[in-house]
Design a protein around this motif. Sequence first.
Motif, mmCIF file in Angstrom:
data_model
loop_
_atom_site.group_PDB
_atom_site.id
_atom_site.type_symbol
_atom_site.label_atom_id
_atom_site.label_comp_id
_atom_site.label_asym_id
_atom_site.label_seq_id
_atom_site.Cartn_x
_atom_site.Cartn_y
_atom_site.Cartn_z
ATOM 1 N N LEU A 1 0.826 -1.207 0.000
ATOM 2 C CA LEU A 1 0.000 0.000 0.000
ATOM 3 C C LEU A 1 0.862 1.260 0.000
ATOM 4 N N ARG B 1 1.907 2.115 -3.268
ATOM 5 C CA ARG B 1 0.735 2.343 -4.131
ATOM 6 C C ARG B 1 0.526 1.208 -5.131
ATOM 7 N N THR B 2 0.807 0.005 -4.666
ATOM 8 C CA THR B 2 0.552 -1.202 -5.455
ATOM 9 C C THR B 2 -0.632 -1.916 -4.834
ATOM 10 N N ASP B 3 -1.645 -2.158 -5.616
ATOM 11 C CA ASP B 3 -2.859 -2.808 -5.122
ATOM 12 C C ASP B 3 -2.546 -4.262 -4.799
ATOM 13 N N ARG C 1 -4.510 -6.715 -4.419
ATOM 14 C CA ARG C 1 -5.423 -7.688 -5.014
ATOM 15 C C ARG C 1 -4.778 -8.284 -6.265
ATOM 16 N N ARG D 1 -5.485 -6.963 -9.884
ATOM 17 C CA ARG D 1 -5.152 -5.573 -10.206
ATOM 18 C C ARG D 1 -3.698 -5.482 -10.653
#
Length: 144
Positions: free
Chosen positions: A54, A57-59, A61, A64
């Motif tokens: 997070l 800024r890497t999702d 899920r 994604r």
Amino acid sequence: MVVPPPAIVGALLVLAWLLDLAFPLPLAAPLRLAGLIVMGLGVALAGWALALMLRARTDPRPDRPDRVLIESGPFRSSRNPIYLGFLVFSAGLALRWGSLWGWLAVALAFLALDRLVVPREERYLRRRFGAAYEAYAARVRRWI
């Protein structure tokens, strides 16, 4: 992914719990405190990896796109620390239950993640990050 990895692990744990209620298979005395500690370690490991993702800024899920390849924190020792955290948490539950069903759930969760989920993610990461991912995969083991 058709079924999210946490749902796979969670469903196997619920199934193990239900099977244990219907058909108990005691393996050893429940180790409630040890199980709680192991569960906490699993949550901490997954949480640490999730926080790094997070922050970058890497999702987290799997369906994604990844923005960056994270190689720090728990990703230095495992290419799949979130899934490893799920498995450690599951092992803590198995210790608390003292039932063979719990350990079967851990084994099946590992197989599902290792055979169905992780290979798909690795193919994606190879396409997305190319040589950088290849070098990372050569340095860091899939699990531990």
